[in-house]
Design an enzyme around this catalytic site. Structure first.
Site, PDB file in Angstrom:
ATOM      1  N   HIS A  57       0.831  -1.210   0.000  1.00 53.26           N
ATOM      2  CA  HIS A  57       0.000   0.000   0.000  1.00 53.26           C
ATOM      3  C   HIS A  57       0.863   1.257   0.000  1.00 53.26           C
ATOM      4  CE1 HIS A  57      -3.044  -2.849   1.975  1.00 53.26           C
ATOM      5  NE2 HIS A  57      -3.451  -2.616   0.751  1.00 53.26           N
TER       6      HIS A  57
ATOM      7  N   ARG B 138       1.686   2.904  -2.371  1.00 49.79           N
ATOM      8  CA  ARG B 138       0.904   3.790  -3.238  1.00 49.79           C
ATOM      9  C   ARG B 138      -0.467   3.158  -3.452  1.00 49.79           C
ATOM     10  NH1 ARG B 138       4.493   7.242  -7.478  1.00 49.79           N
ATOM     11  NH2 ARG B 138       6.029   7.819  -5.939  1.00 49.79           N
TER      12      ARG B 138
ATOM     13  N   LYS C 158      -3.050  -2.521  -7.695  1.00 47.80           N
ATOM     14  CA  LYS C 158      -3.444  -2.889  -9.060  1.00 47.80           C
ATOM     15  C   LYS C 158      -2.891  -4.245  -9.428  1.00 47.80           C
ATOM     16  CE  LYS C 158      -4.883  -1.241 -13.178  1.00 47.80           C
ATOM     17  NZ  LYS C 158      -5.645  -2.485 -13.285  1.00 47.80           N
TER      18      LYS C 158
ATOM     19  N   LYS D 136       6.822  -4.391 -10.490  1.00 46.20           N
ATOM     20  CA  LYS D 136       6.555  -4.049 -11.898  1.00 46.20           C
ATOM     21  C   LYS D 136       6.099  -2.593 -12.018  1.00 46.20           C
ATOM     22  CE  LYS D 136       4.734  -7.550 -13.893  1.00 46.20           C
ATOM     23  NZ  LYS D 136       3.753  -8.560 -14.310  1.00 46.20           N
TER      24      LYS D 136
ATOM     25  N   LYS E   4      -3.103  -8.838  -6.726  1.00 40.84           N
ATOM     26  CA  LYS E   4      -3.477  -9.881  -7.692  1.00 40.84           C
ATOM     27  C   LYS E   4      -4.677 -10.640  -7.169  1.00 40.84           C
ATOM     28  CE  LYS E   4      -1.880 -11.453 -11.654  1.00 40.84           C
ATOM     29  NZ  LYS E   4      -1.160 -10.668 -12.671  1.00 40.84           N
TER      30      LYS E   4
HETATM   31  P1  NAD Z   1      -4.129 -16.267 -21.866  1.00 43.87           P
HETATM   32  O1  NAD Z   1      -5.065 -17.099 -21.088  1.00 43.87           O
HETATM   33  O2  NAD Z   1      -4.692 -15.307 -22.858  1.00 43.87           O
HETATM   34  O3  NAD Z   1      -3.085 -17.190 -22.693  1.00 43.87           O
HETATM   35  C1  NAD Z   1      -2.287 -18.194 -22.147  1.00 43.87           C
HETATM   36  C2  NAD Z   1      -2.078 -19.235 -23.248  1.00 43.87           C
HETATM   37  O4  NAD Z   1      -1.116 -20.203 -22.813  1.00 43.87           O
HETATM   38  C3  NAD Z   1      -3.354 -19.996 -23.590  1.00 43.87           C
HETATM   39  O5  NAD Z   1      -3.568 -19.917 -24.985  1.00 43.87           O
HETATM   40  C4  NAD Z   1      -3.059 -21.420 -23.104  1.00 43.87           C
HETATM   41  O6  NAD Z   1      -3.694 -22.391 -23.897  1.00 43.87           O
HETATM   42  C5  NAD Z   1      -1.545 -21.481 -23.236  1.00 43.87           C
HETATM   43  N1  NAD Z   1      -0.911 -22.493 -22.396  1.00 43.87           N
HETATM   44  C6  NAD Z   1      -1.213 -22.858 -21.128  1.00 43.87           C
HETATM   45  N2  NAD Z   1      -0.375 -23.830 -20.692  1.00 43.87           N
HETATM   46  C7  NAD Z   1       0.474 -24.074 -21.710  1.00 43.87           C
HETATM   47  C8  NAD Z   1       1.568 -24.961 -21.882  1.00 43.87           C
HETATM   48  N3  NAD Z   1       1.952 -25.801 -20.921  1.00 43.87           N
HETATM   49  N4  NAD Z   1       2.231 -24.937 -23.069  1.00 43.87           N
HETATM   50  C9  NAD Z   1       1.858 -24.100 -24.053  1.00 43.87           C
HETATM   51  N5  NAD Z   1       0.827 -23.231 -23.948  1.00 43.87           N
HETATM   52  C10 NAD Z   1       0.141 -23.236 -22.793  1.00 43.87           C
HETATM   53  O7  NAD Z   1      -3.200 -15.558 -20.792  1.00 43.87           O
HETATM   54  P2  NAD Z   1      -2.322 -14.259 -20.984  1.00 43.87           P
HETATM   55  O8  NAD Z   1      -3.112 -13.107 -20.524  1.00 43.87           O
HETATM   56  O9  NAD Z   1      -1.717 -14.268 -22.348  1.00 43.87           O
HETATM   57  O10 NAD Z   1      -1.194 -14.508 -19.872  1.00 43.87           O
HETATM   58  C11 NAD Z   1      -0.046 -15.302 -20.140  1.00 43.87           C
HETATM   59  C12 NAD Z   1       1.027 -14.967 -19.104  1.00 43.87           C
HETATM   60  O11 NAD Z   1       1.327 -13.573 -19.177  1.00 43.87           O
HETATM   61  C13 NAD Z   1       0.648 -15.246 -17.645  1.00 43.87           C
HETATM   62  O12 NAD Z   1       1.806 -15.606 -16.950  1.00 43.87           O
HETATM   63  C14 NAD Z   1       0.167 -13.878 -17.160  1.00 43.87           C
HETATM   64  O13 NAD Z   1       0.288 -13.754 -15.750  1.00 43.87           O
HETATM   65  C15 NAD Z   1       1.143 -12.984 -17.892  1.00 43.87           C
HETATM   66  N6  NAD Z   1       0.696 -11.590 -18.049  1.00 43.87           N
HETATM   67  C16 NAD Z   1      -0.461 -11.281 -18.711  1.00 43.87           C
HETATM   68  C17 NAD Z   1      -0.810  -9.942 -18.869  1.00 43.87           C
HETATM   69  C18 NAD Z   1      -2.022  -9.518 -19.672  1.00 43.87           C
HETATM   70  O14 NAD Z   1      -2.187  -8.304 -19.897  1.00 43.87           O
HETATM   71  N7  NAD Z   1      -2.852 -10.430 -20.132  1.00 43.87           N
HETATM   72  C19 NAD Z   1      -0.015  -8.931 -18.312  1.00 43.87           C
HETATM   73  C20 NAD Z   1       1.152  -9.291 -17.652  1.00 43.87           C
HETATM   74  C21 NAD Z   1       1.500 -10.626 -17.527  1.00 43.87           C
END
Ligand code: NAD
Length: 476
Positions: free
Chosen positions: A66, A68, A72, A96, A108
């Site tokens: 907290h 800030r 988020k 981050k 989160k």
């Molecule tokens: P998403 O659900 O859109 O996509 C994840 C993809 O990974 C899916 O298509 C799934 O089928 C695939 N997948 C799962 N297990 C797998 C495996 N063992 N091998 C290959 N593919 C596999 O999720 P996302 O939003 O793209 O998030 C992906 C990562 O990025 C996560 O770690 C998330 O915390 C991180 N992230 C996402 C965002 C965002 O804005 N969406 C921001 C920061 C970090």
């Protein structure tokens, strides 16, 4: 540490923090305050399923810091959700935000379900109930805690959260700022959907643009022509791939998904692969590529390439497969894809790891822009676009008259265009990622004992957060 020691995701994040903390010279009490999760809320609530049965759903929201506010962080829907995982992800969010100068604390959320097992109606009930649980404990609000999408959630879920909040808090004029990653038609922002992947592209491009670093890896400067393998073709992986290929000239040689993986040493068009998957339901049997079956899908990480982009889930590179990784750069698009032991082994092998706390911060950066848009109740560019356009048209006219050469209509359109919201969002994101990369790299230049980007990123974040606590007068 023995190679067989199993290190949890949260322990990995704590290890990364502790490794960096030694280089800050800050007192232990202050470091402890920065390290710990400030608030952890575990909830269990009933939801009626499609068949009329009631199921108890387990869910979490963790506010890590907290220093800030608001806090988020995204909401994850996955069967693997547990308290430690959500704590680790909330912790990463704090660092981050600090790294990219986004003025939020980290948080989160997680709901322990496999979203692909439920109908949209049941998912809506779960999302709305989760939102009301958070509201009843004052764990959500535009000035309190602002969720966003993560693994297994997207614009649809964010719209449900906003609608639920607005139903109860209709008088809150800033209600739209309760959640980010909303559809553009419902107070979202242009460019949010692609933001994390686009940020990944800017981050990788910047790393490849530093001649000394590329020389050390025996690679040419620049992203153009470099061969990428991407694991996960969801939101982050697909945009990282298409933008790196279309704008950065990278060659995608391999991709991995749930159903398996494909590889072609000469590369393929990632847009075409995505289209193929949409049409056939799978990447397997994509023409011209070798197909790797589901049971061996993780081996794609070990195929030959220059840059490996894990963009699915955490802990996919550990002591078990780290020695087999051929890529010289591992770009962490996902959160926590490398365990702390895996990282030690990759660094010993001389590789560059571009860490998650920096590389996937594009999402939260554009979420910040969306939140600002919601609080200002106006889209970016609305005030100045026409004014800028007029001024630039006048300037082009002046140049034409002075030089005595007519400028073509197409050239005029290019030069005199006023910025749309998407242009401003992309420009703000590019500036943020480039600045942050150099801030992190400068830590390595200033502190020769800091020899990797993750430790440098954590040092940068810890220093920024500690100065907030000092200015609050909490620590002398
Ligand atoms: P998403 O659900 O859109 O996509 C994840 C993809 O990974 C899916 O298509 C799934 O089928 C695939 N997948 C799962 N297990 C797998 C495996 N063992 N091998 C290959 N593919 C596999 O999720 P996302 O939003 O793209 O998030 C992906 C990562 O990025 C996560 O770690 C998330 O915390 C991180 N992230 C996402 C965002 C965002 O804005 N969406 C921001 C920061 C970090």
């Amino acid at each position: 540490m023995s190679q067989q020691t199993v290190v949890s995701f949260y322990d990995s994040v704590t290890n990364f923090f502790n490794k960096a903390a030694q280089h800050t010279g800050l007192p232990e009490g202050l470091l402890e305050q920065i390290r710990v999760c400030n608030a952890v809320y575990r909830m269990l609530f009933p939801v009626k399923m499609q068949d009329g049965q009631v199921k108890v759903i387990e869910a979490y929201r963790v506010q890590h810091s907290h220093h800030r506010t608001p806090t988020k962080g995204g909401i994850r829907y996955s069967n693997h959700v547990n308290q430690e995982e959500v704590m680790a992800l909330a912790t990463l969010m704090t660092y981050k935000c600090a790294i990219v100068d986004v003025p939020f604390g980290g948080a989160k959320g997680g709901v322990k379900i496999n979203p692909w097992d439920y109908s949209p109606e049941v998912l809506e009930r779960i999302t709305r109930r989760y939102t009301t649980e958070l509201m009843s404990r004052n764990f959500i609000g535009p000035s309190i805690d602002v969720p966003a999408p993560d693994y297994g959630t997207g614009e649809r879920e964010m719209a449900w959260i906003y609608d639920t909040y607005r139903t109860f808090k209709g008088a809150d004029i800033d209600a739209a700022g309760v959640v980010t990653g909303k559809p553009v038609t419902q107070h979202g922002i242009n460019g949010r959907r692609e933001a994390t992947g686009r940020g990944v592209y800017y981050g990788i491009r910047e790393a490849c643009n530093i001649p000394e670093d590329m020389k050390r890896l025996n690679m040419t400067t620049g992203l153009k022509g470099k061969r990428l393998i991407i694991q996960g073709l969801g939101n982050v992986g697909s945009f990282s791939g298409t933008i790196s290929q279309d704008e950065g000239g990278a060659i995608i040689v391999g991709v991995g998904e749930m159903e398996g993986a494909i590889y072609n040493k000469d590369g393929f068009d990632i847009n075409d692969v995505l289209k193929f998957r949409k049409e056939t339901g799978s990447i397997l049997n994509y023409p011209g590529a070798i197909s790797i079956p589901k049971e061996q899908r993780e081996t794609i990480l070990e195929y030959d390439c220059d840059i490996l982009v894990p963009a699915a889930l955490e802990d996919v590179i550990s002591y078990k497969n780290a020695p087999n990784i051929k890529a010289k750069i591992v770009a962490e698009a996902a959160n926590g894809p490398i365990t702390s032991r895996g990282e030690e082994m990759l660094l010993e092998a001389g590789k560059i790891i571009i860490p998650d706390v920096f590389l996937n911060a594009g999402g939260v950066t554009v979420s910040y822009f969306e939140w600002l848009k919601n609080l200002s109740h106006m889209r970016f560019g609305r005030l100045e676009k026409r004014f800028d356009q007029q001024r630039l048209e006048n300037l082009v006219g002046l140049v034409e008259r002075t030089v005595g050469r007519e400028i073509s209509d197409e050239e005029k359109r290019m030069i005199a265009r006023g910025a749309d919201e998407i242009d401003l969002v992309r420009s703000g994101l590019e500036e943020t990622m480039i600045n942050a990369y150099h801030q992190i790299r400068d830590v390595m230049v200033d502190k020769p004992k800091v020899t990797d980007l993750r430790t440098a990123a954590f040092v940068s974040a810890i220093n920024k957060i500690s100065s907030d606590y000092m200015s609050l007068g909490i620590f002398p």
